[in-house]
Write an enzyme that holds these catalytic residues in place. Structure first.
Site, PDB file in Angstrom:
ATOM      1  CG  HIS A  59      -1.794   1.178   1.328  1.00  0.00           C
ATOM      2  ND1 HIS A  59      -2.070   1.796   2.519  1.00  0.00           N
ATOM      3  CD2 HIS A  59      -2.468   1.877   0.386  1.00  0.00           C
ATOM      4  CE1 HIS A  59      -2.872   2.812   2.312  1.00  0.00           C
ATOM      5  NE2 HIS A  59      -3.129   2.880   1.013  1.00  0.00           N
TER       6      HIS A  59
ATOM      7  CG  MET B 283       5.588  13.612 -18.690  1.00  0.00           C
ATOM      8  SD  MET B 283       6.798  12.968 -19.873  1.00  0.00           S
ATOM      9  CE  MET B 283       7.685  11.831 -18.842  1.00  0.00           C
TER      10      MET B 283
ATOM     11  CG  ASP C 241       6.152   7.011 -24.044  1.00  0.00           C
ATOM     12  OD1 ASP C 241       7.399   6.945 -24.016  1.00  0.00           O
ATOM     13  OD2 ASP C 241       5.535   8.091 -23.946  1.00  0.00           O
TER      14      ASP C 241
ATOM     15  CE1 TYR D  23      11.298  11.390 -18.314  1.00  0.00           C
ATOM     16  CE2 TYR D  23      12.905  13.148 -18.325  1.00  0.00           C
ATOM     17  CZ  TYR D  23      12.040  12.321 -18.997  1.00  0.00           C
ATOM     18  OH  TYR D  23      11.925  12.429 -20.362  1.00  0.00           O
TER      19      TYR D  23
ATOM     20  CG  ASP E  58      -3.618   5.053  -1.453  1.00  0.00           C
ATOM     21  OD1 ASP E  58      -4.622   5.039  -0.704  1.00  0.00           O
ATOM     22  OD2 ASP E  58      -2.476   5.280  -1.044  1.00  0.00           O
TER      23      ASP E  58
ATOM     24  CE1 TYR F 120       5.089  15.297 -22.681  1.00  0.00           C
ATOM     25  CE2 TYR F 120       4.694  15.284 -25.047  1.00  0.00           C
ATOM     26  CZ  TYR F 120       5.332  15.820 -23.942  1.00  0.00           C
ATOM     27  OH  TYR F 120       6.209  16.859 -24.098  1.00  0.00           O
TER      28      TYR F 120
END
Length: 153
Positions: free
Chosen positions: A22, A79, A30, A118, A69, A136
């Site tokens: 958790h 992104m 990609d 990143y 969650d 993306y």
């Protein structure tokens, strides 16, 4: 082959998803993402690969077994497009539809600036790189818990 499991979920992916706890993050990215170098700093330490899968089918497969969650405002991030943080490329709209279908609620991806993405990806438990060629197609999912009617399982 196993019943009721998406065939994209091979043994290495299932092991990583099961081992996550958790609050651990999973990155789905990609083919353009620097997966090998970023994955070195994840808990798993190496990228997992779904080379033949596009973003939408990979999101569908992962979210078929991964609970998100429910204790945080944003359990899923995308992104952001550089210089256009509000733009949602087609690949992200497809992923958004899969996210909402899996969750059965109007859950939206939160945006993360490219370099913040990143950084966060490097702190994730695991990173899965798809065969998606469109840019993306990069997302983070925070693992939740399974809930029984009377509380956590």
């Amino acid at each position: 082959m196993l019943k009721n499991l998406n065939p994209l979920l091979h043994a290495d992916v299932l092991h990583a998803l099961r081992a996550m706890g958790h609050g651990d993050d999973l990155v789905l990215c990609d083919a353009n993402f620097p997966a090998a170098s970023v994955a070195r700093s994840t808990v798993l330490g190496r990228p997992l690969r779904l080379d033949g899968a596009g973003t939408a089918e990979a999101v569908r497969a992962v979210l078929s077994v991964l609970p998100l969650d429910t204790f945080v405002e944003h359990p899923a991030w995308r992104m952001e497009v550089v210089g256009e943080p509000q733009t949602l490329p087609h690949v992200q709209r497809e992923a958004q539809a899969e996210l909402q279908a899996a969750e059965g609620r109007a859950l939206q991806f939160a945006g993360l600036e490219r370099f913040a993405f990143y950084e966060r990806a490097g702190r994730a438990y695991a990173l899965i790189v798809t065969g998606e060629l469109r840019g993306y197609g990069c997302f983070v999912f925070r693992k939740g818990v399974l809930l029984a009617p009377d509380g956590p399982v």
